[in-house]
Design an enzyme around this catalytic site. Structure first.
Site, PDB file in Angstrom:
ATOM      1  N   ARG A  46      27.256   3.879 -78.984  1.00  0.00           N
ATOM      2  CA  ARG A  46      27.361   2.809 -78.173  1.00  0.00           C
ATOM      3  C   ARG A  46      29.189   3.957 -77.260  1.00  0.00           C
ATOM      4  O   ARG A  46      29.495   3.455 -76.208  1.00  0.00           O
ATOM      5  CB  ARG A  46      27.848   2.015 -78.607  1.00  0.00           C
ATOM      6  CG  ARG A  46      28.879   0.913 -77.179  1.00  0.00           C
ATOM      7  CD  ARG A  46      28.575  -0.956 -77.813  1.00  0.00           C
ATOM      8  NE  ARG A  46      27.737  -1.040 -79.061  1.00  0.00           N
ATOM      9  CZ  ARG A  46      29.252  -1.219 -79.905  1.00  0.00           C
ATOM     10  NH1 ARG A  46      30.172  -0.978 -79.328  1.00  0.00           N
ATOM     11  NH2 ARG A  46      29.234  -2.107 -80.819  1.00  0.00           N
ATOM     12  N   TYR A  98      25.364  -5.598 -51.079  1.00  0.00           N
ATOM     13  CA  TYR A  98      24.162  -5.355 -51.994  1.00  0.00           C
ATOM     14  C   TYR A  98      23.601  -6.334 -52.747  1.00  0.00           C
ATOM     15  O   TYR A  98      25.533  -7.536 -53.124  1.00  0.00           O
ATOM     16  CB  TYR A  98      24.230  -4.513 -53.147  1.00  0.00           C
ATOM     17  CG  TYR A  98      22.962  -4.466 -54.039  1.00  0.00           C
ATOM     18  CD1 TYR A  98      21.491  -3.796 -53.604  1.00  0.00           C
ATOM     19  CD2 TYR A  98      23.003  -4.870 -54.906  1.00  0.00           C
ATOM     20  CE1 TYR A  98      20.884  -3.394 -54.131  1.00  0.00           C
ATOM     21  CE2 TYR A  98      21.189  -4.809 -56.872  1.00  0.00           C
ATOM     22  CZ  TYR A  98      20.640  -4.271 -55.638  1.00  0.00           C
ATOM     23  OH  TYR A  98      19.624  -4.526 -56.161  1.00  0.00           O
ATOM     24  N   ASP A 170      31.930   1.194 -53.255  1.00  0.00           N
ATOM     25  CA  ASP A 170      29.893   1.678 -53.382  1.00  0.00           C
ATOM     26  C   ASP A 170      30.153   3.068 -52.962  1.00  0.00           C
ATOM     27  O   ASP A 170      29.726   2.183 -52.082  1.00  0.00           O
ATOM     28  CB  ASP A 170      29.405   0.383 -53.607  1.00  0.00           C
ATOM     29  CG  ASP A 170      28.430   0.479 -53.850  1.00  0.00           C
ATOM     30  OD1 ASP A 170      27.889   1.015 -53.999  1.00  0.00           O
ATOM     31  OD2 ASP A 170      27.433  -1.170 -54.369  1.00  0.00           O
ATOM     32  N   LYS A 195      19.846   5.644 -57.638  1.00  0.00           N
ATOM     33  CA  LYS A 195      19.289   5.435 -56.270  1.00  0.00           C
ATOM     34  C   LYS A 195      19.059   7.112 -56.341  1.00  0.00           C
ATOM     35  O   LYS A 195      18.691   7.998 -56.460  1.00  0.00           O
ATOM     36  CB  LYS A 195      19.728   4.929 -55.184  1.00  0.00           C
ATOM     37  CG  LYS A 195      20.526   3.766 -55.365  1.00  0.00           C
ATOM     38  CD  LYS A 195      19.201   2.447 -55.460  1.00  0.00           C
ATOM     39  CE  LYS A 195      19.468   0.810 -56.480  1.00  0.00           C
ATOM     40  NZ  LYS A 195      20.351   0.555 -55.232  1.00  0.00           N
TER      41      LYS A 195
HETATM   42  C1  LIG Z   1      21.185  -0.568 -56.619  1.00  0.00           C
HETATM   43  C2  LIG Z   1      22.018  -0.995 -55.628  1.00  0.00           C
HETATM   44  C3  LIG Z   1      22.848  -1.204 -56.328  1.00  0.00           C
HETATM   45  C4  LIG Z   1      22.666  -2.104 -58.037  1.00  0.00           C
HETATM   46  O1  LIG Z   1      22.647  -1.271 -59.215  1.00  0.00           O
HETATM   47  P1  LIG Z   1      21.279  -0.903 -59.893  1.00  0.00           P
HETATM   48  O2  LIG Z   1      21.146   0.072 -60.174  1.00  0.00           O
HETATM   49  O3  LIG Z   1      19.928  -1.456 -59.285  1.00  0.00           O
HETATM   50  O4  LIG Z   1      22.036  -2.455 -60.846  1.00  0.00           O
HETATM   51  C5  LIG Z   1      24.682  -1.555 -56.000  1.00  0.00           C
HETATM   52  N1  LIG Z   1      24.661  -1.075 -55.567  1.00  0.00           N
HETATM   53  C6  LIG Z   1      24.007  -0.531 -53.781  1.00  0.00           C
HETATM   54  C7  LIG Z   1      24.682  -0.604 -52.372  1.00  0.00           C
HETATM   55  C8  LIG Z   1      22.817  -0.905 -54.640  1.00  0.00           C
HETATM   56  O5  LIG Z   1      21.692  -0.158 -53.938  1.00  0.00           O
END
Ligand SMILES: *Cc1c(COP(=O)(O)O)cnc(C)c1O
Length: 379
Positions: A46, A98, A170, A195
């Site tokens: 961890r 999101y 983000d 992504k």
């Molecule tokens: C998918 C996404 C998230 C969340 O991420 P996860 O890996 O699904 O927890 C946050 N911000 C954006 C812009 C996203 O597309």
């Protein structure tokens, strides 16, 4: 070192044990000690894992940061940032967000006494109206999901600095190939590595990258104390994804442009949201803070008809109807019923997420095949 070299070599080295060029998947929870505390810097996975560390170094390198942290999901990474805060603190957040981030903020952290202001940031000066002595964090998503709004990171960073507030960006949609928020003055970069960074729709992961040592130490403490880490197998896959990020992104951008232009010319399409269009709000900011315009876009069919939009989504053959984005394969989504279903209808319609909105994650397939698929689905 330039970006395209960093993806392959940045803060990465052959493994010390046997010179393996790719880091081995250290699938272990614990490490042998010769005497209590007598270990090689690794006691429990961890806290420390060599495969995850190799990935975290690569994260730091591609975002021009000093420290990277990998989490079990993008939301786990955001959760860690929020744990820097205390009850009574206030956060100013992008209003087009999101859906899962919105849910985490409102359904979890509001309950812990943190106050959120969801603010249109297309004009950065608007943020100042919401800053007071309790403001601790500004949360920016740009381009936003799914409306592709562009926020001027540099302008927001100046406001954040002036008031001594942290700025977190983000960067999931843009990736560091297109935009490097730390260089523009942000304190924290966050990714859903699920992504574009992973890039192959085969893992769920989050990342944080920072420059400041004190901030990194606080986040490492939270990562270890709360424990939302990712495993070594996924770390390996994400590291492999990073090595082709630049070539994939180049093609995502080329195909995104072709698809956006095709849709804009289609008689059955009402509007297309893609930051590369000259008439897209803040196009000029996108042009300066991004290297290109990315592979994400949204559009409305004429008449803003829900049934019509669903028919188009169902008729697509190469574009797979699915949640998520940023993989090599093209995906289509219906934000109102899928990714953004957790945002109340009145709230989401205010920002343009109407029932007829269709979101595309344009993949790296052949451009002509993608356009022909849209042609038959709209026909
Ligand atoms: C998918 C996404 C998230 C969340 O991420 P996860 O890996 O699904 O927890 C946050 N911000 C954006 C812009 C996203 O597309």
């Amino acid at each position: 070192m330039k970006f395209n070299t960093k993806t392959i070599h940045g803060k990465q080295h052959p493994d010390k044990a046997y010179g393996a060029v790719m880091p081995p998947i250290y699938q272990t929870s614990t490490y042998a000690q010769t005497t209590p505390g007598g270990h090689k810097g690794f006691a429990y996975s961890r806290s420390h894992n060599p495969t995850r560390h190799a990935l975290e170094n690569a994260f730091a390198s591609i975002e021009n940061g000093e420290f990277g942290l990998a989490f079990g999901s993008g939301l786990a990474a955001i959760d860690a940032v929020m744990k820097l805060l205390k009850p009574g603190d206030e956060v100013i957040s992008t209003n087009d967000l999101y859906g899962g981030t919105y849910r985490l903020f409102t359904s979890i952290f509001e309950g812990f006494g943190i106050k959120f202001h969801f603010v249109g940031m297309e004009n950065a000066a608007n943020i100042e109206n919401y800053i007071n002595e309790k403001t601790k964090l500004i949360w920016v998503e740009t381009p936003t999901n799914p409306m592709l709004n562009i926020i001027d990171i540099k302008a927001v960073a100046l406001i954040a600095k002036k008031h001594g507030v942290l700025l977190s960006v983000d960067n999931t949609f843009a990736t560091p190939y297109l935009q490097q928020p730390l260089d523009l003055g942000a304190d924290i970069v966050m990714h859903s590595a699920t992504k574009y960074i992973g890039g192959h729709s085969d893992l769920v992961m989050g990342a944080l990258i920072v420059k400041d040592k004190d901030l990194a130490d606080k986040l490492y403490f939270i990562q270890n104390a709360s424990g939302a880490i990712c495993g070594p197998q996924d770390s390996f896959l994400a590291l492999r994804g990073i090595k082709t990020l630049h070539v994939r992104m180049q093609r995502h951008c080329e195909n995104g442009k072709a698809v956006a232009e095709y849709l804009a010319s289609h008689p059955k399409v009402e509007s297309v949201y893609w930051p590369g269009f000259k008439n897209h709000l803040n196009h000029n900011i996108a042009k300066t803070q991004m290297k290109d315009f990315g592979g994400m876009l949204s559009f409305n069919t004429k008449g803003n008809n829900y049934e019509e939009a669903i028919k188009v989504v169902e008729n697509l053959k190469i574009f797979t109807l699915a949640e998520s984005l940023g993989g090599v394969e093209s995906l289509v989504g219906h934000p109102a019923s899928m990714t953004h279903a957790s945002i109340p209808k009145a709230e989401r319609e205010k920002i343009g997420v109407v029932d007829s909105l269709i979101r595309l994650s344009v993949g790296i397939e052949d451009e002509e095949d993608l356009i022909n698929d849209l042609k038959q689905a709209l026909g």
